[in-house]
Design an enzyme around this catalytic site. Sequence first.
Site, mmCIF file in Angstrom:
data_model
loop_
_atom_site.group_PDB
_atom_site.id
_atom_site.type_symbol
_atom_site.label_atom_id
_atom_site.label_comp_id
_atom_site.label_asym_id
_atom_site.label_seq_id
_atom_site.Cartn_x
_atom_site.Cartn_y
_atom_site.Cartn_z
ATOM 1 N N ASP A 116 0.858 -1.182 0.000
ATOM 2 C CA ASP A 116 0.000 0.000 0.000
ATOM 3 C C ASP A 116 0.896 1.234 0.000
ATOM 4 O O ASP A 116 1.850 1.314 0.784
ATOM 5 C CB ASP A 116 -0.913 -0.001 1.235
ATOM 6 C CG ASP A 116 -2.042 0.998 1.094
ATOM 7 O OD1 ASP A 116 -3.025 0.664 0.430
ATOM 8 O OD2 ASP A 116 -1.937 2.105 1.653
ATOM 9 N N ASP B 55 -4.348 2.244 -4.746
ATOM 10 C CA ASP B 55 -2.900 2.189 -4.609
ATOM 11 C C ASP B 55 -2.438 0.865 -4.012
ATOM 12 O O ASP B 55 -1.301 0.749 -3.565
ATOM 13 C CB ASP B 55 -2.409 3.342 -3.728
ATOM 14 C CG ASP B 55 -2.996 3.284 -2.323
ATOM 15 O OD1 ASP B 55 -4.206 3.057 -2.207
ATOM 16 O OD2 ASP B 55 -2.253 3.475 -1.345
#
Length: 586
Positions: free
Chosen positions: A272, A315
């Site tokens: 992440d 993301d």
Amino acid sequence: MIEDVNIFHTIVMDRQTHRVTSTDAETFHYIDNDIYSSFDYYLPEEDRVRFAEIIESGSRAWFPLTIGNEDKAHHFYAHLVENKSDALLQLTLVRLGQAMDRYEELLRILEDHRAVFDLYENVIYEYEPDEDCVQLMNTREADFEAGNYTLAQLKELLESRADDRQREQIREFLRLVEGRGRNFRIRIDGNLLSDDKDVSATILTGTTVHHDSASDGVVGYMHPVIGRGARLPESMTRDALTGLYGRKDIIRIATERINDRKIAGEALVVFDVDYFKHVNDTYGHKQGDIVLREVAAILEHEIGENGYVGRIGGDEMIALIRGVDDEERLRMFLREIKIRVNTSLADMGPSKDRPLSLSMGAAVYPKDAENYEDLFMVADAMLYLAKEKGRNRYVIYTPGKHPSLEELRAGSMSGRDVDDHDRQSDSEYMITLLDQVEYGTKPPIRVMLDFFCERFRIANLMIFAGEEADYIQSAGAEAIRDQEKIGRLSMLLGMNSENSLLGQNDFLVVNQMTSLPRNEWRLKETMEACDIASFIKMTCKGRQETRLTILLSSIGQTELWNQQHFPYFRMLQSILRQYDLVEGEH
């Protein structure tokens, strides 16, 4: 595409005098069309000495060479070419700039070819006879690693799961490779590459490639043939933005390898991008897209043929790394990824104080979980823990040290609902958070507040409880934790009277300290001593009717507070009422 332009130049000169006897027009231009002077005349002193040493040693290695003076210098790489005449020297030159341009073009072509290889399940090989070296590439569907092997080692690999008849065919294949056969193809019943029972045969191919006058090599591939009635691979699609596998395909690959084929040593890593929402908010989604592409390129480069990388949304990316026999091997991959992102992409972060970084969580099959679904849950919990510990780090699951599978299933470490920035609006985020705190498993208050600050870009958030404003908690990227500053703020908030701004307002917004009236000099002095330039002060009743004071502030610079966020700040008061802040649940 490489243009059909020869970037190499040849100079032939007299061995004794070094006068040029033959060359092309472009090279003649570099020596001012001078056929009378020695070639050495056009070399700087340092290059002249190096050139003499090369000639004396007879070395055929490439060496740097500058032709011309400082005002008109041309930079080359050169090497001596074997010449049949004892009276002549032959030198091959390539302009340094042209060589670098060609090198970059070749790298792009190589990346294109590798991308094509990825579309197939073939193991690619290249054999260099002079070094007895077989380079294996694209081994994702095989049980052995990419890398360099001798012919004997390759023979051992292929024969490890072969019977007598298959071994004889393997030896025939290796004889053709060693003998540099042309356009050969051998079909062997059975799977020589992996334990996949759907593969009914292995096709071994090869052909000779001509490198130069001194050597030939062999290139080819090993292709697993899917048997009749076996499930054929579904079509693969790549994520349009990053070029990684899409969500559906990366999950299917992981499920097949773990649930269906039960391949041990498969490590699942969840990635992440830290503060990614801030990157989008600060620089726009175009810059956010660039960040995702750069991160994806690093993951692809570092993991390469050792696994698969996919983007599962926003993301967030996951990787499946093969052959993780011990934690140190996994740690090596994660450490290199962290270093590459920190060093290559630091300036792509949301601010100078927040360079770009990744948080990573990892778990290994079957050591940590017996199926893909549980393995993802464990790796995801480790990602959540990496964020809780401060981000820009990796956490590898360790049984005994971290919660058990049963505890994770019960939700004791699930950050998925709280940390879902890119797939929720602000209102959805707050409703989800409130619902989780009231009816689900409450995350630790420190974790919840850190995510809240990240979501709404709050540099510093502080909580004080009681009439004396006893300090409870700080959160945010620039959270105040200095005891002297905390003491100052606690004293200020605990002594405010009904006649002061702090006492008169349960929701006080100050964008600039210069807007404060003169009689609020103590407030201004305390805030400036704590480097607070803008703030919001909220007061509400806590869980046990205790007064809670919540301070949101910028640090070091003024902040024009977004009024659209004010309802969410008030919702935070409702969330905090679910925590027993006085009795130490924090």
